[in-house]
Design a protein around this motif. Structure first.
Motif, PDB file in Angstrom:
ATOM      1  N   ARG A  54       0.843  -1.204   0.000  1.00 17.47           N
ATOM      2  CA  ARG A  54       0.000   0.000   0.000  1.00 17.47           C
ATOM      3  C   ARG A  54       0.879   1.255   0.000  1.00 17.47           C
ATOM      4  O   ARG A  54       0.583   2.229  -0.700  1.00 17.47           O
ATOM      5  CB  ARG A  54      -0.925  -0.009   1.228  1.00 17.47           C
ATOM      6  N   TRP A  55       1.961   1.235   0.785  1.00 16.58           N
ATOM      7  CA  TRP A  55       2.877   2.378   0.875  1.00 16.58           C
ATOM      8  C   TRP A  55       3.504   2.675  -0.482  1.00 16.58           C
ATOM      9  O   TRP A  55       3.745   3.828  -0.825  1.00 16.58           O
ATOM     10  CB  TRP A  55       3.942   2.074   1.921  1.00 16.58           C
ATOM     11  N   GLU A  56       3.743   1.615  -1.257  1.00 14.62           N
ATOM     12  CA  GLU A  56       4.351   1.781  -2.577  1.00 14.62           C
ATOM     13  C   GLU A  56       3.323   2.106  -3.659  1.00 14.62           C
ATOM     14  O   GLU A  56       3.678   2.224  -4.833  1.00 14.62           O
ATOM     15  CB  GLU A  56       5.153   0.537  -2.944  1.00 14.62           C
ATOM     16  N   GLY A  57       2.057   2.230  -3.271  1.00 17.07           N
ATOM     17  CA  GLY A  57       1.058   2.720  -4.216  1.00 17.07           C
ATOM     18  C   GLY A  57       0.097   1.692  -4.775  1.00 17.07           C
ATOM     19  O   GLY A  57      -0.762   2.021  -5.597  1.00 17.07           O
ATOM     20  N   TYR A  58       0.213   0.429  -4.342  1.00 10.37           N
ATOM     21  CA  TYR A  58      -0.713  -0.596  -4.832  1.00 10.37           C
ATOM     22  C   TYR A  58      -2.079  -0.471  -4.155  1.00 10.37           C
ATOM     23  O   TYR A  58      -2.177  -0.077  -2.993  1.00 10.37           O
ATOM     24  CB  TYR A  58      -0.172  -2.003  -4.550  1.00 10.37           C
ATOM     25  N   GLU A  59      -3.086  -0.849  -4.871  1.00  8.22           N
ATOM     26  CA  GLU A  59      -4.422  -1.023  -4.303  1.00  8.22           C
ATOM     27  C   GLU A  59      -4.547  -2.493  -3.907  1.00  8.22           C
ATOM     28  O   GLU A  59      -4.549  -3.368  -4.775  1.00  8.22           O
ATOM     29  CB  GLU A  59      -5.484  -0.644  -5.331  1.00  8.22           C
ATOM     30  N   VAL A  60      -4.622  -2.756  -2.613  1.00  5.39           N
ATOM     31  CA  VAL A  60      -4.588  -4.137  -2.118  1.00  5.39           C
ATOM     32  C   VAL A  60      -5.969  -4.535  -1.608  1.00  5.39           C
ATOM     33  O   VAL A  60      -6.613  -3.793  -0.864  1.00  5.39           O
ATOM     34  CB  VAL A  60      -3.562  -4.288  -0.971  1.00  5.39           C
ATOM     35  N   LYS A  61      -6.412  -5.715  -2.020  1.00  2.00           N
ATOM     36  CA  LYS A  61      -7.596  -6.329  -1.421  1.00  2.00           C
ATOM     37  C   LYS A  61      -7.142  -7.613  -0.747  1.00  2.00           C
ATOM     38  O   LYS A  61      -6.660  -8.539  -1.401  1.00  2.00           O
ATOM     39  CB  LYS A  61      -8.669  -6.641  -2.469  1.00  2.00           C
ATOM     40  N   ARG A  62      -7.277  -7.624   0.577  1.00  2.00           N
ATOM     41  CA  ARG A  62      -6.778  -8.761   1.349  1.00  2.00           C
ATOM     42  C   ARG A  62      -7.936  -9.539   1.963  1.00  2.00           C
ATOM     43  O   ARG A  62      -8.811  -8.967   2.608  1.00  2.00           O
ATOM     44  CB  ARG A  62      -5.846  -8.284   2.462  1.00  2.00           C
ATOM     45  N   VAL A  63      -7.904 -10.840   1.766  1.00  2.00           N
ATOM     46  CA  VAL A  63      -8.943 -11.737   2.267  1.00  2.00           C
ATOM     47  C   VAL A  63      -8.326 -12.714   3.255  1.00  2.00           C
ATOM     48  O   VAL A  63      -7.221 -13.226   3.028  1.00  2.00           O
ATOM     49  CB  VAL A  63      -9.611 -12.505   1.106  1.00  2.00           C
ATOM     50  N   MET A  64      -9.016 -12.966   4.355  1.00  2.00           N
ATOM     51  CA  MET A  64      -8.569 -13.943   5.355  1.00  2.00           C
ATOM     52  C   MET A  64      -9.732 -14.859   5.704  1.00  2.00           C
ATOM     53  O   MET A  64     -10.858 -14.403   5.874  1.00  2.00           O
ATOM     54  CB  MET A  64      -8.058 -13.238   6.616  1.00  2.00           C
ATOM     55  N   ASN A  65      -9.461 -16.134   5.814  1.00  2.00           N
ATOM     56  CA  ASN A  65     -10.479 -17.089   6.256  1.00  2.00           C
ATOM     57  C   ASN A  65     -10.417 -17.268   7.773  1.00  2.00           C
ATOM     58  O   ASN A  65      -9.409 -16.967   8.412  1.00  2.00           O
ATOM     59  CB  ASN A  65     -10.282 -18.444   5.581  1.00  2.00           C
ATOM     60  N   ILE A  66     -11.494 -17.749   8.326  1.00  2.00           N
ATOM     61  CA  ILE A  66     -11.530 -18.213   9.712  1.00  2.00           C
ATOM     62  C   ILE A  66     -11.924 -19.682   9.667  1.00  2.00           C
ATOM     63  O   ILE A  66     -13.019 -20.019   9.207  1.00  2.00           O
ATOM     64  CB  ILE A  66     -12.547 -17.428  10.568  1.00  2.00           C
ATOM     65  N   THR A  67     -11.037 -20.559  10.102  1.00  2.00           N
ATOM     66  CA  THR A  67     -11.325 -21.992  10.075  1.00  2.00           C
ATOM     67  C   THR A  67     -12.109 -22.347  11.333  1.00  2.00           C
ATOM     68  O   THR A  67     -11.542 -22.491  12.412  1.00  2.00           O
ATOM     69  CB  THR A  67     -10.036 -22.820   9.973  1.00  2.00           C
ATOM     70  N   ASP A  68     -13.422 -22.468  11.173  1.00  2.00           N
ATOM     71  CA  ASP A  68     -14.284 -22.819  12.301  1.00  2.00           C
ATOM     72  C   ASP A  68     -14.935 -24.193  12.115  1.00  2.00           C
ATOM     73  O   ASP A  68     -15.833 -24.564  12.865  1.00  2.00           O
ATOM     74  CB  ASP A  68     -15.347 -21.744  12.532  1.00  2.00           C
ATOM     75  N   VAL A  69     -14.467 -24.946  11.141  1.00  2.00           N
ATOM     76  CA  VAL A  69     -14.936 -26.315  10.938  1.00  2.00           C
ATOM     77  C   VAL A  69     -13.917 -27.030  10.058  1.00  2.00           C
ATOM     78  O   VAL A  69     -13.256 -26.414   9.219  1.00  2.00           O
ATOM     79  CB  VAL A  69     -16.321 -26.358  10.257  1.00  2.00           C
ATOM     80  N   GLY A  70     -13.755 -28.341  10.291  1.00  2.00           N
ATOM     81  CA  GLY A  70     -13.061 -29.178   9.323  1.00  2.00           C
ATOM     82  C   GLY A  70     -11.558 -29.258   9.441  1.00  2.00           C
ATOM     83  O   GLY A  70     -10.925 -29.945   8.653  1.00  2.00           O
TER      84      GLY A  70
END
Length: 469
Positions: A54-70
């Motif tokens: 982001r500091w270098e100018g990129y547009e970042v979309k960050r996704v994180m999962n939550i493992t609540d099963v399996g």
């Protein structure tokens, strides 16, 4: 930016599928217990990488999962489910456990100054997507039914293990050592996409599917969550090095088989936090949490600095002595920032010069140690306070050490009027009386109240003294 790619086994220029935009996926926690500081090292370094982009100018979309099963207690897709185990331990439902430890994780995550992801998706919210992808893998011959479960067929791949150069025989036996063999599998490396009621009858969370009532395997979750929110082409996938096999290996196998083309171009793996006895892990009982660090008097950002002083691709050894050194360094750093005069006009040539140095460190495979060195060079620079403060603010967008905020708080404490000492002494007297009356709750309340005000109490045989921290 030159960044090491675990997929190509070399440092290479980081490129994105769409110019100026980064689709970034990070494996989130399995929320059956508190995250220990070994887990959190990965999240700190991933946070630094995201902020650097982001500091270098990129547009970042960050996704994180939550493992609540399996997520099973063994990465070989056998053994007790960790979520069920947590629920049994604490006599709660699985979803109560999941919510409690999700909240606890993000509380610790915030204390470490990590940016909340753009998308956080619990695994339990994606059942239709898992079924859709698994159905496609069955239809195209990459998956098969056996013993009531759906398996991915690794024999259909030209190359399965992509993060290292093990031969097939080593792969088939070494990773399964000490693990009960699943006789339903056609090949030892095959992995479960969907479990049915034929297995783990005590599984708390189950859903209808074309193959029977059951629940998804661990690996399918991340593939589907990534594809839903980031599309068919992923620029950057992050996680701890222990996830490279089997989790990330299996993600690649099922994702590319489903999509029919290469999926993720760059893989970023953070190495272990070790103790004198080896890798820190919950199973060993080495449960050092952010809350425990706080109880022992450490600001969580001292631990963040401790991580930044080492490279993410090197194992980092934890000891209390090493953390004490990081704490001393952090406190001295805050004091130096606090001592800066807020004078002068920002000198743009100096700003450009030191930003270039800082960027060079980030572009050199996210060399956070050199980035911290650039920060110290600013403090020593022949320029005015306004320029130094502007650079510190800019660098801290990436480093996340809360430098200006903590420096301001330090100056405020030091500027407190002398009469405050009488108030503090009065509270200490009240605490002493409470302890004499064995009113421990009141004594603790007074101590915590003073601590929140930046006052540390020191109990000695001669009585209680205090200092500003």
């Amino acid at each position: 930016m030159q960044l090491y790619n675990s997929l190509s086994h070399k440092k290479e220029e980081f490129k994105t599928h769409e110019p100026g935009k980064v689709s970034m996926y990070t494996c989130g926690p399995t929320v059956y217990h508190f995250a220990h500081i070994g887990n959190l090292r990965s999240y700190i370094m991933e946070d630094v990488l995201e902020k650097a982009l982001r500091w270098e100018g990129y547009e970042v979309k960050r996704v994180m999962n939550i493992t609540d099963v399996g997520h099973l207690s063994s990465d070989a897709d056998t053994g007790e489910d960790k979520m069920v185990k947590g629920a049994q331990r604490e006599h709660k439902t699985v979803m109560e456990i999941a919510q409690f430890y999700t909240d606890a994780f993000f509380a610790d995550y915030g204390k470490l100054n990590c940016r909340y992801p753009d998308v956080v998706q619990p695994a339990t919210g994606m059942i239709p997507e898992y079924i859709q992808v698994i159905t496609r893998l069955l239809d195209t011959g990459y998956a098969y039914l056996a013993g009531g479960n759906v398996y991915f067929d690794t024999s259909k791949l030209e190359k399965y293990y992509v993060f290292n150069d093990h031969d097939a025989e080593d792969l088939a036996t070494g990773v399964r050592e000490g693990v009960e063999e699943d006789v339903n599998k056609r090949n030892k490396n095959d992995f479960v996409l969907w479990f049915t009621k034929s297995k783990f009858e005590d599984q708390a969370l189950k859903w209808d599917s074309p193959w029977g009532v059951g629940y998804p395997g661990w690996h399918i979750e991340c593939s589907c969550i990534s594809m839903k929110f980031l599309g068919e082409y992923l620029d950057l996938h992050c996680g701890g090095i222990d996830n490279a096999f089997p989790h990330h290996t299996n993600e690649i196998a099922q994702s590319e088989s489903c999509l029919g083309h290469p999926w993720c171009s760059h893989w970023f793996h953070v190495h272990h936090l070790n103790t004198a006895g080896g890798k820190m892990s919950k199973s060993k009982g080495e449960f050092l949490t952010v809350s425990l660090l706080e109880e022992k008097g450490y600001d969580p950002l001292c631990y963040r600095l401790f991580c930044l002083q080492s490279h993410y691709r090197k194992a980092l050894t934890f000891s209390w002595e090493n953390l004490d050194n990081a704490k001393a360094t952090y406190e001295k750093l805050i004091a130096r920032v606090a001592a800066l005069e807020e004078e002068g006009q920002v000198e743009e040539p100096v700003l450009t010069q030191y930003k270039a140095q800082f960027r060079e460190a980030l572009d050199n495979d996210l060399n956070t140690s050199l980035a911290v060195t650039a920060l110290y060079d600013v403090l020593k620079a022949e320029t005015n306070g306004a320029t130094k403060r502007a650079l510190i603010a800019s660098f801290d967008e990436v480093l996340g050490l809360g430098l200006l905020e903590h420096a301001a708080a330090m100056k405020e404490r030091e500027a407190a009027p002398a009469e405050r000492a009488e108030e503090i002494e009065a509270l200490i007297a009240q605490r002493t009386a409470a302890k004499a009356a064995k009113n421990w709750a009141e004594a603790d309340r007074i101590r915590d109240e003073l601590k929140a005000q930046g006052i540390e109490l020191i109990d000695t045989k001669e009585g209680t003294t205090w200092k500003r921290v």
